[in-house]
Structures are given as structure tokens and as C-alpha cells.
Design a protein around this motif. Structure first.
Motif, PDB file in Angstrom:
ATOM      1  N   UNK A   1     -10.125  14.808 -17.065  1.00 57.17           N
ATOM      2  CA  UNK A   1     -10.497  15.631 -18.217  1.00 57.17           C
ATOM      3  C   UNK A   1     -10.264  17.109 -17.938  1.00 57.17           C
ATOM      4  N   UNK A   2     -10.287  17.516 -16.677  1.00 60.99           N
ATOM      5  CA  UNK A   2     -10.078  18.915 -16.323  1.00 60.99           C
ATOM      6  C   UNK A   2      -8.699  19.386 -16.758  1.00 60.99           C
ATOM      7  N   UNK A   3      -7.705  18.488 -16.674  1.00 63.14           N
ATOM      8  CA  UNK A   3      -6.324  18.862 -16.980  1.00 63.14           C
ATOM      9  C   UNK A   3      -5.867  18.423 -18.365  1.00 63.14           C
ATOM     10  N   UNK A   4      -6.643  17.573 -19.043  1.00 69.79           N
ATOM     11  CA  UNK A   4      -6.128  16.984 -20.279  1.00 69.79           C
ATOM     12  C   UNK A   4      -7.038  17.216 -21.474  1.00 69.79           C
ATOM     13  N   UNK A   5      -8.300  16.777 -21.396  1.00 70.05           N
ATOM     14  CA  UNK A   5      -9.160  16.718 -22.583  1.00 70.05           C
ATOM     15  C   UNK A   5     -10.336  17.681 -22.556  1.00 70.05           C
ATOM     16  N   UNK A   6     -10.383  18.569 -21.600  1.00 70.59           N
ATOM     17  CA  UNK A   6     -11.518  19.485 -21.511  1.00 70.59           C
ATOM     18  C   UNK A   6     -11.519  20.466 -22.681  1.00 70.59           C
ATOM     19  N   UNK A   7     -12.744  20.840 -23.135  1.00 72.62           N
ATOM     20  CA  UNK A   7     -12.861  21.828 -24.205  1.00 72.62           C
ATOM     21  C   UNK A   7     -12.400  23.204 -23.750  1.00 72.62           C
ATOM     22  N   UNK A   8     -12.454  23.438 -22.435  1.00 71.53           N
ATOM     23  CA  UNK A   8     -12.024  24.726 -21.870  1.00 71.53           C
ATOM     24  C   UNK A   8     -10.710  24.554 -21.124  1.00 71.53           C
ATOM     25  N   UNK A   9      -9.786  23.853 -21.751  1.00 67.15           N
ATOM     26  CA  UNK A   9      -8.525  23.530 -21.080  1.00 67.15           C
ATOM     27  C   UNK A   9      -7.748  24.783 -20.703  1.00 67.15           C
TER      28      UNK A   9
ATOM     29  N   UNK B   1     -13.758  26.763  -3.864  1.00 67.18           N
ATOM     30  CA  UNK B   1     -14.747  25.690  -3.795  1.00 67.18           C
ATOM     31  C   UNK B   1     -15.240  25.311  -5.190  1.00 67.18           C
ATOM     32  N   UNK B   2     -15.453  26.307  -6.041  1.00 68.60           N
ATOM     33  CA  UNK B   2     -15.893  26.030  -7.405  1.00 68.60           C
ATOM     34  C   UNK B   2     -14.857  25.202  -8.151  1.00 68.60           C
ATOM     35  N   UNK B   3     -13.576  25.568  -7.977  1.00 76.18           N
ATOM     36  CA  UNK B   3     -12.507  24.854  -8.670  1.00 76.18           C
ATOM     37  C   UNK B   3     -12.408  23.409  -8.198  1.00 76.18           C
ATOM     38  N   UNK B   4     -12.528  23.199  -6.899  1.00 72.42           N
ATOM     39  CA  UNK B   4     -12.463  21.840  -6.356  1.00 72.42           C
ATOM     40  C   UNK B   4     -13.604  20.983  -6.886  1.00 72.42           C
ATOM     41  N   UNK B   5     -14.797  21.565  -6.925  1.00 68.72           N
ATOM     42  CA  UNK B   5     -15.955  20.812  -7.436  1.00 68.72           C
ATOM     43  C   UNK B   5     -15.768  20.452  -8.897  1.00 68.72           C
ATOM     44  N   UNK B   6     -15.265  21.373  -9.694  1.00 66.67           N
ATOM     45  CA  UNK B   6     -15.043  21.100 -11.114  1.00 66.67           C
ATOM     46  C   UNK B   6     -13.995  20.024 -11.317  1.00 66.67           C
ATOM     47  N   UNK B   7     -12.920  20.061 -10.497  1.00 64.62           N
ATOM     48  CA  UNK B   7     -11.885  19.034 -10.614  1.00 64.62           C
ATOM     49  C   UNK B   7     -12.436  17.669 -10.239  1.00 64.62           C
ATOM     50  N   UNK B   8     -13.232  17.592  -9.160  1.00 62.93           N
ATOM     51  CA  UNK B   8     -13.823  16.325  -8.752  1.00 62.93           C
ATOM     52  C   UNK B   8     -14.802  15.803  -9.795  1.00 62.93           C
TER      53      UNK B   8
END
Length: 242
Positions: free
Chosen positions: A28-36, A16-23
Motif C-alpha cells: 500500500x505504501x507504493x500503490x494505494x496509500x492516501x499519501x502516495x 528508519x522512519x521510512x523503513x518502518x512505514x514500508x514494513x
């Protein structure tokens, strides 16, 4: 059963945490996030855990249990992420300060070990040379019959402590770290010469009063700097969250 239920619960929470972060982060979650890197790590762990959960609920896990062992290992790596939280939680600051101090003093510790080894080697050469010269020239006259056999020399306490360079280094190291009393080591040197016994005491005094005290001061200074850096990191993290 309790641990299995808890494991399933945490899988659902992590999913659930992962889904919320992706939404929330979208692309940016997959490309430009600082915590990629952490994002892909979390995604891998959650996917593998979800697959294991599905297989266990459908009864397929028994047949492939051996193949899922590596999944359990990877899932346990999720705990590593807690270190990021611990680092910025004030409750764990004493432990965090200790960890930072140990890590930051590794460089100083490395140079300290090198310096001590050089000192031990130099003094070991001197004591070994003096011991060897004593066995060649003076030991026979003090302990007849002459010439002294190798077995007689090897049985002496002096040879045990300073017979070779390796033995001398080990002996000096033990005297500095409390592995042997320096009184027991200095007494055999008095057979060689009182000057060598005094030289041995001077070596111990130099290492204890100068080298080790300086090293202690450096370690304490590094620990204080680590505590200040840790506080700066915590303030910076709080500002970034705002």
C-alpha cells in the motif's frame, strides 16, 4: 562539525522512519496509500540523503561535492512536511489561522483591487478632463501672459497631480493610502472650480466610508470563516486518526 553530525543523525532517523512505514504499509505504501505522493517524495529525499551520507563517510564526497549540491536542496524540502503537522497542532493554531485567512481572502482581495482600479480610473478621467479644459480656456486669463507655454503649464501643481490620466490615478491612489495629504491635492482643484474640489472630497468620502469599510467587513468575515474551517479540519483529522 555539530551541524554535520546533526545532519547525519536526521538522515538515519528519516531512513528508519521510512523503513518502518514500508514494513507497516507493505504494498500500500507504493500503490494505494492516501499519501502516495508524499511517500514517493519521502523515498526520494531519503535515498538521496543516504547516498550523500555514504559518500561523505567514505571520503568520496569531496570529489563530487558540486554534484551533490542539488541533493542538499532536495533534502531541505523535507521541512515542507512539517507544514502538515503544524496544520493540525493546536499550539500553532494562531499562525495557522493567519495563513488560512490570508489565503482565503486572496479572491476577495483580487476583486477589491479590480473595483478600486475601476473607481480610480473613472474619477481620474473626470479630473483629468476638467484639468485639461481649465488649461485650455481659463488658465491663460488667470495667469498671463497669453498664450501659456507648455513649460509653464507643466510646472503647475495642478498639472503635477492631474495632468494625465496616469498621474490622476496615482494621485487618487496616494490620497487613499496616505501617500499624500488630500488637502494638498484639493487646493489646486479649487483653481479649476470649487465644485471640483467638493467632488474630490465626495470621492474620498465615498471610498473611505463605503468601499473600504465594506472591504474590511468582507475580510473580517472571511477570517472568521477560516478560523471555523480550521477548527473543523482539526476535528476531522483527530477523528481520522482514531
Amino acid at each position: 562539525a555539530i551541524f554535520e553530525a546533526a545532519s547525519h543523525f536526521f538522515v538515519v532517523v528519516f531512513f528508519a522512519e521510512l523503513v518502518i512505514r514500508i514494513l507497516f504499509d507493505s504494498n500500500a505504501f507504493f500503490v494505494t496509500s492516501k499519501s502516495l505522493a508524499w511517500n514517493y517524495f519521502d523515498l526520494t529525499v531519503v535515498v538521496l540523503s543516504a547516498v550523500e551520507l555514504i559518500l561523505s563517510l567514505t571520503g568520496s564526497a569531496d570529489g563530487v561535492g558540486a554534484n551533490l549540491t542539488y541533493m542538499r536542496v532536495i533534502r531541505m524540502l523535507k521541512i515542507i512536511r512539517l507544514l502538515r503537522v503544524v496544520r493540525f497542532m493546536r499550539f500553532f493554531r494562531p499562525m495557522r489561522m493567519l495563513v488560512h485567512s490570508v489565503v482565503n481572502t486572496l479572491k476577495s482581495l483580487t476583486w477589491t483591487v479590480i473595483l478600486l482600479f475601476v473607481l480610480l480610473y473613472l474619477f481620474a478621467v473626470l479630473f483629468t478632463q476638467a484639468t485639461t479644459q481649465y488649461f485650455i480656456t481659463d488658465y491663460c486669463s488667470d495667469h498671463p501672459p497669453c498664450p501659456a507655454s507648455a513649460a509653464m503649464v507643466e510646472e503647475t501643481t495642478l498639472h503635477y497631480y492631474f495632468g494625465t490620466i496616469a498621474r490622476s490615478i496615482f494621485t487618487l491612489f496616494k490620497t487613499l493610502t496616505g501617500g499624500v495629504s488630500w488637502q494638498d491635492v484639493s487646493e489646486p482643484l479649487e483653481e479649476v472650480s470649487l465644485l471640483w474640489a467638493m467632488f474630490f472630497v465626495a470621492f474620498l468620502s465615498f471610498c473611505y466610508l463605503a468601499v473600504l469599510n465594506i472591504v474590511t467587513g468582507i475580510v473580517c468575515t472571511t477570517a472568521i470563516e477560516s478560523a471555523n474551517d480550521d477548527l473543523d479540519m482539526q476535528v476531522q483529522a483527530s477523528l481520522e486518526e482514531r
